[in-house]
Design an enzyme around this catalytic site. Structure first.
Site, PDB file in Angstrom:
ATOM      1  N   GLU A  31       0.846  -1.191   0.000  1.00 45.76           N
ATOM      2  CA  GLU A  31       0.000   0.000   0.000  1.00 45.76           C
ATOM      3  C   GLU A  31       0.887   1.248   0.000  1.00 45.76           C
ATOM      4  O   GLU A  31       1.800   1.360   0.810  1.00 45.76           O
ATOM      5  CB  GLU A  31      -0.934  -0.012   1.220  1.00 45.76           C
ATOM      6  CG  GLU A  31      -1.637   1.297   1.530  1.00 45.76           C
ATOM      7  CD  GLU A  31      -2.481   1.849   0.389  1.00 45.76           C
ATOM      8  OE1 GLU A  31      -3.228   1.084  -0.226  1.00 45.76           O
ATOM      9  OE2 GLU A  31      -2.362   3.064   0.105  1.00 45.76           O
ATOM     10  N   ARG A 105     -17.833   3.275   5.116  1.00 40.95           N
ATOM     11  CA  ARG A 105     -16.728   2.782   4.308  1.00 40.95           C
ATOM     12  C   ARG A 105     -15.539   2.332   5.180  1.00 40.95           C
ATOM     13  O   ARG A 105     -14.944   1.278   4.961  1.00 40.95           O
ATOM     14  CB  ARG A 105     -16.309   3.935   3.404  1.00 40.95           C
ATOM     15  CG  ARG A 105     -15.398   3.641   2.308  1.00 40.95           C
ATOM     16  CD  ARG A 105     -15.216   4.931   1.543  1.00 40.95           C
ATOM     17  NE  ARG A 105     -16.230   5.083   0.538  1.00 40.95           N
ATOM     18  CZ  ARG A 105     -16.102   4.615  -0.696  1.00 40.95           C
ATOM     19  NH1 ARG A 105     -15.022   3.988  -1.051  1.00 40.95           N
ATOM     20  NH2 ARG A 105     -17.056   4.778  -1.580  1.00 40.95           N
ATOM     21  N   TYR A 214     -28.807   8.761   2.667  1.00 39.39           N
ATOM     22  CA  TYR A 214     -29.182   7.539   3.392  1.00 39.39           C
ATOM     23  C   TYR A 214     -28.474   7.526   4.732  1.00 39.39           C
ATOM     24  O   TYR A 214     -27.453   8.187   4.921  1.00 39.39           O
ATOM     25  CB  TYR A 214     -28.843   6.279   2.582  1.00 39.39           C
ATOM     26  CG  TYR A 214     -27.442   6.216   2.035  1.00 39.39           C
ATOM     27  CD1 TYR A 214     -26.372   5.804   2.821  1.00 39.39           C
ATOM     28  CD2 TYR A 214     -27.186   6.566   0.707  1.00 39.39           C
ATOM     29  CE1 TYR A 214     -25.083   5.741   2.308  1.00 39.39           C
ATOM     30  CE2 TYR A 214     -25.902   6.513   0.191  1.00 39.39           C
ATOM     31  CZ  TYR A 214     -24.856   6.095   0.991  1.00 39.39           C
ATOM     32  OH  TYR A 214     -23.587   6.027   0.476  1.00 39.39           O
ATOM     33  N   ASP A 291     -11.284  -1.102  -9.204  1.00 37.04           N
ATOM     34  CA  ASP A 291     -11.253   0.137  -9.987  1.00 37.04           C
ATOM     35  C   ASP A 291     -10.066   0.187 -10.942  1.00 37.04           C
ATOM     36  O   ASP A 291     -10.103   0.911 -11.937  1.00 37.04           O
ATOM     37  CB  ASP A 291     -11.189   1.354  -9.053  1.00 37.04           C
ATOM     38  CG  ASP A 291     -12.566   1.768  -8.546  1.00 37.04           C
ATOM     39  OD1 ASP A 291     -13.544   1.051  -8.830  1.00 37.04           O
ATOM     40  OD2 ASP A 291     -12.651   2.811  -7.861  1.00 37.04           O
TER      41      ASP A 291
HETATM   42  C1  LIG Z   1     -18.622   9.185  -4.262  1.00 40.60           C
HETATM   43  C2  LIG Z   1     -18.510   7.687  -4.392  1.00 40.60           C
HETATM   44  C3  LIG Z   1     -19.506   6.868  -3.880  1.00 40.60           C
HETATM   45  C4  LIG Z   1     -19.412   5.485  -4.038  1.00 40.60           C
HETATM   46  N1  LIG Z   1     -20.425   4.698  -3.567  1.00 40.60           N
HETATM   47  C5  LIG Z   1     -20.354   3.360  -3.744  1.00 40.60           C
HETATM   48  C6  LIG Z   1     -21.400   2.512  -3.258  1.00 40.60           C
HETATM   49  O1  LIG Z   1     -22.374   2.986  -2.662  1.00 40.60           O
HETATM   50  N2  LIG Z   1     -21.302   1.166  -3.462  1.00 40.60           N
HETATM   51  C7  LIG Z   1     -20.225   0.603  -4.111  1.00 40.60           C
HETATM   52  O2  LIG Z   1     -20.181  -0.640  -4.272  1.00 40.60           O
HETATM   53  N3  LIG Z   1     -19.228   1.383  -4.590  1.00 40.60           N
HETATM   54  C8  LIG Z   1     -19.253   2.731  -4.423  1.00 40.60           C
HETATM   55  N4  LIG Z   1     -18.250   3.520  -4.885  1.00 40.60           N
HETATM   56  C9  LIG Z   1     -17.120   2.896  -5.595  1.00 40.60           C
HETATM   57  C10 LIG Z   1     -16.072   2.311  -4.657  1.00 40.60           C
HETATM   58  O3  LIG Z   1     -15.685   3.280  -3.702  1.00 40.60           O
HETATM   59  C11 LIG Z   1     -14.849   1.869  -5.429  1.00 40.60           C
HETATM   60  O4  LIG Z   1     -15.238   1.167  -6.582  1.00 40.60           O
HETATM   61  C12 LIG Z   1     -13.980   0.954  -4.572  1.00 40.60           C
HETATM   62  O5  LIG Z   1     -13.531   1.642  -3.439  1.00 40.60           O
HETATM   63  C13 LIG Z   1     -12.795   0.454  -5.394  1.00 40.60           C
HETATM   64  O6  LIG Z   1     -11.928  -0.248  -4.558  1.00 40.60           O
HETATM   65  P1  LIG Z   1     -10.462  -0.597  -5.064  1.00 40.60           P
HETATM   66  O7  LIG Z   1      -9.829  -1.336  -3.933  1.00 40.60           O
HETATM   67  O8  LIG Z   1     -10.518  -1.240  -6.400  1.00 40.60           O
HETATM   68  O9  LIG Z   1      -9.733   0.810  -5.299  1.00 40.60           O
HETATM   69  P2  LIG Z   1      -9.388   1.960  -4.263  1.00 40.60           P
HETATM   70  O10 LIG Z   1     -10.421   2.086  -3.226  1.00 40.60           O
HETATM   71  O11 LIG Z   1      -9.075   3.166  -5.083  1.00 40.60           O
HETATM   72  O12 LIG Z   1      -8.054   1.467  -3.538  1.00 40.60           O
HETATM   73  C14 LIG Z   1      -6.801   1.524  -4.194  1.00 40.60           C
HETATM   74  C15 LIG Z   1      -5.706   1.432  -3.137  1.00 40.60           C
HETATM   75  O13 LIG Z   1      -4.454   1.379  -3.809  1.00 40.60           O
HETATM   76  C16 LIG Z   1      -3.547   2.302  -3.235  1.00 40.60           C
HETATM   77  N5  LIG Z   1      -2.608   2.685  -4.298  1.00 40.60           N
HETATM   78  C17 LIG Z   1      -2.847   3.488  -5.354  1.00 40.60           C
HETATM   79  N6  LIG Z   1      -1.750   3.565  -6.141  1.00 40.60           N
HETATM   80  C18 LIG Z   1      -0.816   2.778  -5.567  1.00 40.60           C
HETATM   81  C19 LIG Z   1       0.529   2.445  -5.932  1.00 40.60           C
HETATM   82  N7  LIG Z   1       1.087   2.927  -7.037  1.00 40.60           N
HETATM   83  N8  LIG Z   1       1.221   1.608  -5.121  1.00 40.60           N
HETATM   84  C20 LIG Z   1       0.642   1.091  -3.989  1.00 40.60           C
HETATM   85  N9  LIG Z   1      -0.625   1.391  -3.604  1.00 40.60           N
HETATM   86  C21 LIG Z   1      -1.349   2.209  -4.392  1.00 40.60           C
HETATM   87  C22 LIG Z   1      -4.428   3.456  -2.757  1.00 40.60           C
HETATM   88  O14 LIG Z   1      -3.796   4.221  -1.768  1.00 40.60           O
HETATM   89  C23 LIG Z   1      -5.648   2.681  -2.236  1.00 40.60           C
HETATM   90  O15 LIG Z   1      -5.477   2.264  -0.907  1.00 40.60           O
HETATM   91  C24 LIG Z   1     -18.298   4.904  -4.726  1.00 40.60           C
HETATM   92  C25 LIG Z   1     -17.294   5.742  -5.220  1.00 40.60           C
HETATM   93  C26 LIG Z   1     -17.397   7.117  -5.066  1.00 40.60           C
HETATM   94  C27 LIG Z   1     -16.302   7.974  -5.627  1.00 40.60           C
END
Ligand SMILES: Cc1cc2nc3c(=O)[nH]c(=O)nc-3n(C[C@H](O)[C@H](O)[C@H](O)COP(=O)(O)OP(=O)(O)OC[C@H]3O[C@@H](n4cnc5c(N)ncnc54)[C@H](O)[C@@H]3O)c2cc1C
Length: 399
Positions: A31, A105, A214, A291
């Site tokens: 991370e 979250r 909500y 994502d």
């Molecule tokens: C306003 C908003 C509301 C949302 N509401 C919902 C909802 O109600 N329901 C739902 O299912 N989804 C929701 N989402 C979507 C959801 O938040 C994301 O899809 C989800 O958090 C993605 O998780 P992830 O682990 O793929 O990516 P992220 O949460 O982006 O995590 C990526 C991690 O990688 C780390 N990182 C980044 N680059 C590097 C690097 N180069 N080296 C090492 N570490 C790195 C970051 O620090 C982070 O900890 C919402 C999003 C937003 C913006």
């Protein structure tokens, strides 16, 4: 037993560490930030997301701590008219096998983190920003910002929408800026007038804007998220904004939504970004997840749910030796791309339903209000009701 390097310790990265540890492999989560944490407020989890959490052993904890929602409630934000509500109670829960919930979250991330900390097969390394990867026939390596190299049997990029692993693997540049800004705040529930305290996720739709709220944290707070189509061209994330500015953006809305917006303090703004779907997010022993693989606007409330589904599907496929990982990564990519791409597209298209004005808004209201509960459930069945999470389920599903 093999060692997989997971880049990113968000919801997707931690869920993946759990799912592969359950297959008997070792996971090293790298991370970038100095600690494992999640910012932001509420997150909605549809039954498919809870099903994924069940498979990771966390479903009961989430059901216990979450607010179980009774309705998705759609309001005309200008006239105040109640257009339609999709019930999420007995029939919905029976049909899709789980409730529709909202959690904080940080709480969801904390549950995943605790489970990772309890696993002897998972190592968590904060302060490890990754810039690139390398691979050969025997393994895969990540290169850190410090120049240090760490080698394992495979790499999973769960590093979010601006993924360094994706930059090298897909090479599709910066994310697309949607031109929509979302303003978020939390208010203590006791401030909310009784007549507006519904156990619902509520949408107030208005011209070029909509406002969703909500309850979260066991019902102690109301989570506010108000979107405005301002043609923003510069991405921002979590920037503090003046209360008066937020209120001025939503002046076209009627009295009730404006009353709730006026209660918000400490507003923060995000300009929403996403990407076009891609077919291929795998390169040999390196793949993407969450994502990093399929970033979507949050309007279907499915980004985290899809990251959890990815983690489960990938974990199930990695019941094999490291020599097989490349082939299994291809299979995971193949199984997941159609379903996730569809949700990426639906998330974008939903704005067309929420942001019209005048006669278009009236026509929308008429159409929505004519739908029965069963029709509404049919509409989301392919998304909320999925159990196997693969492309096979999305094929002939209703929409
Ligand atoms: C306003 C908003 C509301 C949302 N509401 C919902 C909802 O109600 N329901 C739902 O299912 N989804 C929701 N989402 C979507 C959801 O938040 C994301 O899809 C989800 O958090 C993605 O998780 P992830 O682990 O793929 O990516 P992220 O949460 O982006 O995590 C990526 C991690 O990688 C780390 N990182 C980044 N680059 C590097 C690097 N180069 N080296 C090492 N570490 C790195 C970051 O620090 C982070 O900890 C919402 C999003 C937003 C913006």
């Amino acid at each position: 037993m093999a060692t997989l390097l997971i880049v990113g310790g968000g919801i997707g990265g931690l869920a993946t560490a759990l799912s592969i540890a359950r297959r008997g492999h070792e996971a090293v989560v790298l991370e970038r930030n100095d600690r494992f944490a999640e910012l932001g407020a509420g997150i909605q989890l549809a039954p498919n997301g809870i099903e994924a959490l069940d498979r990771l052993g966390l479903g009961d904890k989430v059901r216990e701590r979450a607010v179980h929602i009774d309705h998705l409630r759609f309001m005309d934000g200008v006239t105040g008219e109640h257009v339609v509500s999709m019930p999420l109670t007995a029939d919905y829960r029976r049909r899709f096998g789980n409730p529709y919930v909202v959690v904080h979250r940080g709480e969801l991330h904390g549950m995943l983190l605790d489970a990772c900390l309890a696993s002897p097969r998972i190592q968590l390394r904060a302060g490890h920003g990754v810039t690139a990867y390398d691979q050969d026939d025997t393994g895969a390596t990540v290169i850190l910002a410090t120049g240090e190299r760490i080698t394992g049997d495979a790499v999973i990029g769960a590093d979010g929408i601006r993924s360094a692993i994706r930059r090298q693997l897909v090479g599709d540049g910066e994310p697309r800026i949607s031109g929509i800004t979302v303003y978020r705040s939390l208010i203590p529930i006791e401030l909310v007038p009784d007549e507006l305290r519904w156990n619902a996720v509520t949408w107030w739709a208005g011209p070029k804007c909509h406002f969703v709220h909500y309850a979260i944290a066991g019902g102690r707070y109301l989570n506010l998220a108000a979107s405005f189509d301002d043609a923003a061209t510069r991405a921002i994330a979590g920037t503090p904004v003046e209360k008066q500015f937020v209120q001025s953006r939503f002046g076209a809305l009627g009295e009730a939504p404006r009353q709730l917006l006026a209660l918000g303090e400490d507003w923060k703004a995000w300009v929403l970004v996403d990407r076009d779907p891609v077919d291929n997010w795998t390169d040999g022993r390196v793949t993407l997840l969450g994502d990093a693989a399929h970033p979507m606007l949050h309007y279907a409330a499915q980004g985290a749910c899809q990251a959890l589904e990815d983690a489960v599907v990938l974990g199930d496929l990695l019941d094999c030796s490291a020599a097989e990982f490349g082939r299994r990564f291809d299979q995971y990519n193949h199984e997941r791309r159609e379903r996730t791409a569809r949700i990426q597209r639906v998330s974008r298209e939903s704005i067309k339903l929420w942001h019209p004005a005048g006669t278009d808004a009236k026509a929308r209201n008429e159409k929505l209000s004519s739908m029965s509960a069963t029709q509404l459930h049919d509409h989301v069945a392919w998304m909320h009701g999925a159990r196997s999470f693969g492309a096979v389920l999305t094929g002939g599903a209703s929409r």
